[in-house]
Design an enzyme around this catalytic site. Structure first.
Site, PDB file in Angstrom:
ATOM      1  N   SER A 186       0.836  -1.191   0.000  1.00 44.86           N
ATOM      2  CA  SER A 186       0.000   0.000   0.000  1.00 44.86           C
ATOM      3  C   SER A 186       0.876   1.248   0.000  1.00 44.86           C
ATOM      4  CB  SER A 186      -0.951  -0.043   1.197  1.00 44.86           C
ATOM      5  OG  SER A 186      -1.928   0.961   1.103  1.00 44.86           O
ATOM      6  N   ASP A 232      -5.440  -3.341  -2.920  1.00 44.07           N
ATOM      7  CA  ASP A 232      -4.416  -3.111  -1.901  1.00 44.07           C
ATOM      8  C   ASP A 232      -3.905  -4.415  -1.286  1.00 44.07           C
ATOM      9  OD1 ASP A 232      -2.981  -2.338   0.390  1.00 44.07           O
ATOM     10  OD2 ASP A 232      -4.350  -0.691   0.843  1.00 44.07           O
TER      11      ASP A 232
END
Length: 338
Positions: A53, A196
């Site tokens: 991320s 993500d």
């Protein structure tokens, strides 16, 4: 005879809380600039960098030699443009909280700036990287990698900014990332519905640990791992309540508790497993490899939402890294950089 150590840098996910590892690494890089051997960039000190991320964005930026000061300022100066137009709770029932267009252009332009004006691909990283994502098309976790093994011939074609956008596409915050690209053989490839990597590897240290052992054939005793978190708050609730519904988990006090719980529990689990491998149960074994983790426990007053955009709050949060660095500076520099 001294055996060359295999050095790993791992950076957690956490949205705008990425200013914590960015600020910490900025302080380290400012120290490295005093060196006279030319190794003044973070990437020059690691064989493998991993990040999830926001940590994936930082990992890729480091791998292109982008000064950490610029990475930190990128967060600080653009948070409002990325997160400042959050949708209402009602709209969030149907749409992601934020649009990703501004973030995509920001990352794309910064990466190009350090690659002679051309979009760099994963193969252009100056040190090896591995970036966790979740692939909704295939329905499985995936780790995008530079070609550090003969079997890894798929990912290195992908433009790096698309990899960054994929690993940062946090559910409910952004839409899954979808795009396409021309590979190095001029074949059009789809790159759609990537999510993500924090849903399965918010702390990617264990991913890099296994890559080192299996893909690089490194002996455990030759590993050096430097892992950086983005701040954590133990998720607790001792109240007796009947209302454990969607509002509690995803809306009460404007907090996405369900996302916090999943990502924080995964990070804690990996930190526990690495510690177990490092020194055994109750730290009864001698150090099996070099491992250091820098993170900070947050209170209600210091907890920063992943999509916070108030510059002052973000700046104050980053200062927590300075405090941790002062405590651990000598050990960090000695064990991982000098």
């Amino acid at each position: 005879m001294n055996t060359k150590k295999f050095k790993i840098l791992s950076i957690d996910g956490g949205g705008i809380r990425g200013v914590f590892p960015a600020y910490l690494l900025m302080l380290i890089e400012s120290e490295l600039e005093k060196r006279k051997d030319g190794k003044t960039k973070i990437y020059q000190h690691f064989d493998l960098i991993t990040g999830t991320s926001t940590g994936g964005i930082i990992a890729l930026a480091l791998s292109f030699g982008i000064p950490v000061k610029e990475i930190y300022e990128l967060y600080l100066n653009n948070a409002k443009s990325i997160f400042g137009k959050k949708k209402s709770f009602i709209k969030q029932l149907f749409f992601a909280s934020h649009k990703s267009d501004f973030l995509e252009n920001l990352i794309k332009n910064k990466f190009k700036e350090y690659n002679r004006g051309v979009d760099p691909r994963l193969k252009d990283c100056k040190t090896d990287v591995c970036i966790p994502i979740y692939d909704l098309v295939r329905g499985n976790p995936s780790v995008l990698k530079t070609p550090y093994h003969e079997a890894f011939n798929r990912d290195f074609h992908i433009p790096a900014y698309k990899v960054a956008m994929a690993t940062a596409a946090a559910p409910t915050y952004f839409n899954p990332y979808s795009s396409n690209y021309l590979d190095l053989d001029n074949i059009n490839k789809s790159f759609i519905n990537k999510v993500d990597g924090g849903v399965m590897a918010n702390n990617p240290a264990l991913v890099a640990f296994l890559e080192a052992i299996k893909a690089f054939n490194v002996d455990i005793s030759d590993l050096e791992i430097f892992s950086i978190g983005t701040g954590y708050k133990k998720f607790t609730d001792i109240n007796f309540r009947k209302n454990w519904g969607l509002y509690y988990w995803m809306g009460k006090n404007n907090r996405k508790r369900l996302i916090e719980l999943f990502m924080q529990s995964q990070s804690q689990l990996v930190a526990n497993y690495i510690s177990l491998l490092h020194e055994g149960i109750d730290r009864r074994e001698k150090e099996n490899f070099v491992y250091d983790r820098v993170d900070v426990e947050l209170t209600e007053d210091s907890l920063l939402e992943m999509d916070e955009y108030d510059m002052k709050l973000i700046s104050n949060f980053a200062e927590l890294a300075s405090i941790e660095y002062q405590y651990k500076k000598t050990e960090i520099l000695k064990r991982h950089f000098y």
